[in-house]
Design a protein around this motif. Structure first.
Motif, PDB file in Angstrom:
ATOM      1  N   PHE A 119      -7.609  -5.790  -1.423  1.00 58.68           N
ATOM      2  CA  PHE A 119      -6.576  -6.801  -1.262  1.00 58.68           C
ATOM      3  C   PHE A 119      -5.212  -6.208  -1.576  1.00 58.68           C
ATOM      4  O   PHE A 119      -5.098  -5.070  -2.044  1.00 58.68           O
ATOM      5  N   ARG A 120      -4.189  -6.995  -1.330  1.00 60.09           N
ATOM      6  CA  ARG A 120      -2.857  -6.541  -1.718  1.00 60.09           C
ATOM      7  C   ARG A 120      -2.723  -6.620  -3.234  1.00 60.09           C
ATOM      8  O   ARG A 120      -2.118  -5.771  -3.862  1.00 60.09           O
ATOM      9  N   SER A 158     -12.560 -10.299 -19.846  1.00 63.80           N
ATOM     10  CA  SER A 158     -11.123 -10.226 -19.659  1.00 63.80           C
ATOM     11  C   SER A 158     -10.826  -9.773 -18.244  1.00 63.80           C
ATOM     12  O   SER A 158     -11.620  -9.054 -17.630  1.00 63.80           O
ATOM     13  N   THR A 159      -9.711 -10.238 -17.711  1.00 66.68           N
ATOM     14  CA  THR A 159      -9.304  -9.818 -16.378  1.00 66.68           C
ATOM     15  C   THR A 159      -8.157  -8.823 -16.489  1.00 66.68           C
ATOM     16  O   THR A 159      -7.376  -8.853 -17.436  1.00 66.68           O
ATOM     17  N   VAL A 160      -8.095  -7.957 -15.497  1.00 71.92           N
ATOM     18  CA  VAL A 160      -7.137  -6.860 -15.522  1.00 71.92           C
ATOM     19  C   VAL A 160      -6.324  -6.884 -14.237  1.00 71.92           C
ATOM     20  O   VAL A 160      -6.891  -6.973 -13.143  1.00 71.92           O
ATOM     21  N   ILE A 161      -4.999  -6.845 -14.379  1.00 71.33           N
ATOM     22  CA  ILE A 161      -4.157  -6.616 -13.205  1.00 71.33           C
ATOM     23  C   ILE A 161      -4.287  -5.139 -12.870  1.00 71.33           C
ATOM     24  O   ILE A 161      -3.843  -4.272 -13.621  1.00 71.33           O
ATOM     25  N   SER A 162      -4.936  -4.865 -11.768  1.00 69.28           N
ATOM     26  CA  SER A 162      -5.150  -3.481 -11.367  1.00 69.28           C
ATOM     27  C   SER A 162      -3.811  -2.813 -11.046  1.00 69.28           C
ATOM     28  O   SER A 162      -2.819  -3.483 -10.721  1.00 69.28           O
ATOM     29  N   LEU A 163      -3.793  -1.511 -11.153  1.00 70.18           N
ATOM     30  CA  LEU A 163      -2.612  -0.774 -10.699  1.00 70.18           C
ATOM     31  C   LEU A 163      -2.393  -1.056  -9.209  1.00 70.18           C
ATOM     32  O   LEU A 163      -1.266  -0.989  -8.713  1.00 70.18           O
ATOM     33  N   VAL A 183       6.029   3.663 -11.075  1.00 73.43           N
ATOM     34  CA  VAL A 183       4.892   3.768 -10.162  1.00 73.43           C
ATOM     35  C   VAL A 183       4.531   2.368  -9.690  1.00 73.43           C
ATOM     36  O   VAL A 183       4.382   1.459 -10.504  1.00 73.43           O
ATOM     37  N   LEU A 184       4.420   2.207  -8.380  1.00 75.29           N
ATOM     38  CA  LEU A 184       3.937   0.935  -7.849  1.00 75.29           C
ATOM     39  C   LEU A 184       3.082   1.209  -6.621  1.00 75.29           C
ATOM     40  O   LEU A 184       3.147   2.280  -6.028  1.00 75.29           O
ATOM     41  N   TRP A 185       2.285   0.214  -6.297  1.00 78.35           N
ATOM     42  CA  TRP A 185       1.337   0.404  -5.197  1.00 78.35           C
ATOM     43  C   TRP A 185       1.842  -0.360  -3.971  1.00 78.35           C
ATOM     44  O   TRP A 185       1.993  -1.587  -4.028  1.00 78.35           O
ATOM     45  N   PRO A 186       2.096   0.344  -2.870  1.00 77.95           N
ATOM     46  CA  PRO A 186       2.616  -0.340  -1.688  1.00 77.95           C
ATOM     47  C   PRO A 186       1.539  -1.030  -0.850  1.00 77.95           C
ATOM     48  O   PRO A 186       1.831  -1.601   0.190  1.00 77.95           O
ATOM     49  N   GLY A 187       0.329  -0.965  -1.289  1.00 81.29           N
ATOM     50  CA  GLY A 187      -0.773  -1.513  -0.481  1.00 81.29           C
ATOM     51  C   GLY A 187      -1.389  -0.400   0.347  1.00 81.29           C
ATOM     52  O   GLY A 187      -0.963   0.750   0.311  1.00 81.29           O
ATOM     53  N   GLY A 188      -2.399  -0.708   1.097  1.00 80.08           N
ATOM     54  CA  GLY A 188      -3.052   0.289   1.946  1.00 80.08           C
ATOM     55  C   GLY A 188      -4.079   1.093   1.174  1.00 80.08           C
ATOM     56  O   GLY A 188      -4.922   0.541   0.485  1.00 80.08           O
ATOM     57  N   ASN A 189      -3.960   2.416   1.293  1.00 77.65           N
ATOM     58  CA  ASN A 189      -4.950   3.307   0.701  1.00 77.65           C
ATOM     59  C   ASN A 189      -4.978   3.166  -0.818  1.00 77.65           C
ATOM     60  O   ASN A 189      -3.955   3.285  -1.486  1.00 77.65           O
ATOM     61  N   TYR A 190      -6.160   2.949  -1.366  1.00 80.84           N
ATOM     62  CA  TYR A 190      -6.270   2.715  -2.809  1.00 80.84           C
ATOM     63  C   TYR A 190      -6.206   4.000  -3.615  1.00 80.84           C
ATOM     64  O   TYR A 190      -6.196   3.960  -4.837  1.00 80.84           O
ATOM     65  N   ARG A 191      -6.196   5.146  -2.946  1.00 83.54           N
ATOM     66  CA  ARG A 191      -6.097   6.414  -3.681  1.00 83.54           C
ATOM     67  C   ARG A 191      -4.644   6.813  -3.935  1.00 83.54           C
ATOM     68  O   ARG A 191      -4.389   7.759  -4.664  1.00 83.54           O
ATOM     69  N   TYR A 192      -3.681   6.153  -3.281  1.00 86.53           N
ATOM     70  CA  TYR A 192      -2.292   6.591  -3.366  1.00 86.53           C
ATOM     71  C   TYR A 192      -1.364   5.470  -3.811  1.00 86.53           C
ATOM     72  O   TYR A 192      -1.544   4.318  -3.420  1.00 86.53           O
ATOM     73  N   TYR A 240      14.182  10.023  -4.474  1.00 82.66           N
ATOM     74  CA  TYR A 240      12.983  10.477  -3.779  1.00 82.66           C
ATOM     75  C   TYR A 240      12.063   9.298  -3.489  1.00 82.66           C
ATOM     76  O   TYR A 240      12.039   8.302  -4.215  1.00 82.66           O
ATOM     77  N   GLN A 241      11.314   9.483  -2.456  1.00 82.49           N
ATOM     78  CA  GLN A 241      10.202   8.573  -2.188  1.00 82.49           C
ATOM     79  C   GLN A 241       8.957   9.435  -2.355  1.00 82.49           C
ATOM     80  O   GLN A 241       8.616  10.228  -1.490  1.00 82.49           O
ATOM     81  N   LEU A 242       8.295   9.300  -3.505  1.00 85.80           N
ATOM     82  CA  LEU A 242       7.172  10.192  -3.822  1.00 85.80           C
ATOM     83  C   LEU A 242       5.848   9.454  -3.689  1.00 85.80           C
ATOM     84  O   LEU A 242       5.712   8.317  -4.139  1.00 85.80           O
ATOM     85  N   ARG A 243       4.926  10.157  -3.040  1.00 86.38           N
ATOM     86  CA  ARG A 243       3.589   9.585  -2.909  1.00 86.38           C
ATOM     87  C   ARG A 243       2.719  10.226  -3.991  1.00 86.38           C
ATOM     88  O   ARG A 243       2.702  11.444  -4.155  1.00 86.38           O
ATOM     89  N   VAL A 244       2.009   9.391  -4.721  1.00 85.30           N
ATOM     90  CA  VAL A 244       1.230   9.872  -5.862  1.00 85.30           C
ATOM     91  C   VAL A 244      -0.256   9.675  -5.576  1.00 85.30           C
ATOM     92  O   VAL A 244      -0.696   8.572  -5.255  1.00 85.30           O
TER      93      VAL A 244
END
Lengths: 277, 171
Positions: A119-120, A158-163, A183-192, A240-244
């Protein structure tokens, strides 16, 4: 046309017969399909329990990897033990002071019992709650990287707000230069995930380590988040726009630690006196 | 009119007995009397073929609905109704047949009636068990079931015929 009519007139009995038999056959087959559906439903119940058995089994197979990662984690922790340090390296492990009452961070192991990555806004559920001393706003980490932040706590869960969540903004820093970003997650691939707010004058390379920053009021300083996978400098931009590449594989999470900061109230009350304008 | 009523009463009684009693006999899975076909056998000789098939279809459908068998009985009954006119011409002599155009089976010779009923009952059972299994690899089982069930059904059909006829003959 006439010939067709004559044909029908001549064979009307046969056609009527075929029509009736056709209806009877359809009814029979439909009835069979009904039985088939009943059969399939019951077999679903069978296959359902079969799948849960398989799941249990595959979890069992994964025990080796889980064990390995736990052993590796214990090794790093052992290396941090004061007994394993030479006397004057207390600065190496500043969080643990000489008294147990002044220990800042408390770790509670927990098992992930529910988890999404598709999910998003993703959340996890842990098998420990307030009875185990879990408090909201605590950090959740795994042996491979940070995972998220405790959202709600019930006595046993307990519930956790995932990264992997729009609401998760983690204060991070580059290990090499110490430059802080988010660090924030733009959605899409869960590895990045994305690391933003790193100014362009900072030297960054693919593979650089990203750690949690001391600015965070939730995560202890210096926890592994991931490594830089892509570097992009937008045209005319100064950041920078860095992908992690995230350290934690969110699909494989099984054991995590909840980190409670005993000093967070003190820090918060002190910081709340600041008057930002 | 009373003739129509008689057939209707017969149909109702047969359906009730079929659904409540004969559906549950099933001796060794071999003897399953489908006695309701008696209604189709006993319809007047002069019944138009189309009407005959429709009535047989509805009768079978009624049995299907109450035995939860989809359209199996409707299929078998319609088949029986379809071949009945041809079979009548073969088994019942032409002369008698011409005379009997407007009368019922009451006047048909017992031997002729048994021959007439035997094949139709067997066809009915064979069709039923074939469509039931829909798999001709166990044709032997189908034939066995059809044979024994036909035997029992035929016995009952003949018995029923004499039960029906007797009151008329005695007075």
């Amino acid at each position: 046309m006439r010939a067709i009519l004559r044909f029908f007139a001549r064979f009307r009995l046969l056609l009527f017969f075929l029509l009736l038999e056709g209806i009877a056959l359809v009814l029979t087959v439909q009835n069979n399909q009904y039985h088939q559906a009943v059969f399939l439903n019951s077999s679903n119940a069978v296959s359902g329990s079969f799948y849960s058995e398989i799941n249990e089994f595959s979890e069992y197979l994964r025990l080796k990897q889980v064990n390995d990662s736990l052993v590796a984690y214990v090794e790093t922790l052992q290396a941090m033990l004061p007994a394993n340090q030479s006397l004057d390296t207390s600065s190496f492990y500043p969080l643990l002071t000489d008294s147990i009452v002044s220990q800042r961070y408390f770790y509670t192991g927990a098992k992930v019992i529910n988890n999404t990555v598709d999910f998003r806004n993703n959340y996890l559920t842990l098998n420990k709650g307030s009875l185990n001393g879990i408090k909201a706003r605590s950090a959740v980490i795994s042996s491979k990287g940070i995972v998220g932040i405790i959202k709600d706590v019930s006595p046993r869960f307990s519930t956790v707000i995932s990264l992997l969540n729009k609401n998760a903004r983690i204060s991070a820093r580059l290990k090499k230069s110490g430059t802080a970003g988010t660090v924030l997650w733009p959605g899409g691939n869960y590895r990045y995930a994305d690391l933003i707010e790193i100014p362009e004058h900072v030297e960054v390379k693919v593979g650089d380590t990203i750690l949690t920053s001391p600015y965070s009021s939730i995560f202890p300083d210096g926890l592994f988040i991931g490594t830089i996978a892509e570097i992009e400098l937008p045209e005319g931009g100064s950041m920078y726009q860095l992908r992690v590449k995230l350290g934690a594989d969110f699909k494989q999470l099984s054991y995590v630690w909840v980190v409670e900061d005993r000093f967070v109230a003190e820090r918060d009350s002190l910081e709340s006196k600041l008057n930002y304008e | 009119m009373s003739e129509v009523l008689k057939h209707l009463v017969r149909l109702l009684l047969l359906l009730i007995f079929q659904i409540t009693v004969f559906n549950h006999i099933g001796l060794h899975g071999l003897f399953n009397p489908f006695i309701y076909i008696f209604f189709v056998l006993m319809l007047p000789l002069a019944t138009p073929a189309g009407l005959l098939m429709l009535m047989a279809f509805l009768t079978g459908l009624a049995v299907d609905i109450f035995s939860n068998t989809g359209g199996m009985h409707a299929f078998a009954s319609t088949l029986v109704a379809f071949i009945r006119p041809f079979w009548i011409k073969t088994t019942i002599p032409r002369t008698a047949y011409d005379e009997l155009q407007n009368i019922s089976f009451r006047e048909v010779e017992p031997g002729q009636f048994v021959t007439y009923a035997a094949l139709l009952v067997f066809v009915h059972n064979l069709a039923l068990y074939s469509i039931e299994s829909l798999d001709f690899s166990d044709i032997f089982v189908i034939l066995m079931k059809a044979f024994f069930s036909s035997l029992l059904t035929l016995l009952l059909v003949v018995a029923l015929r004499y039960i029906e006829i007797r009151p008329r003959r005695t007075p």
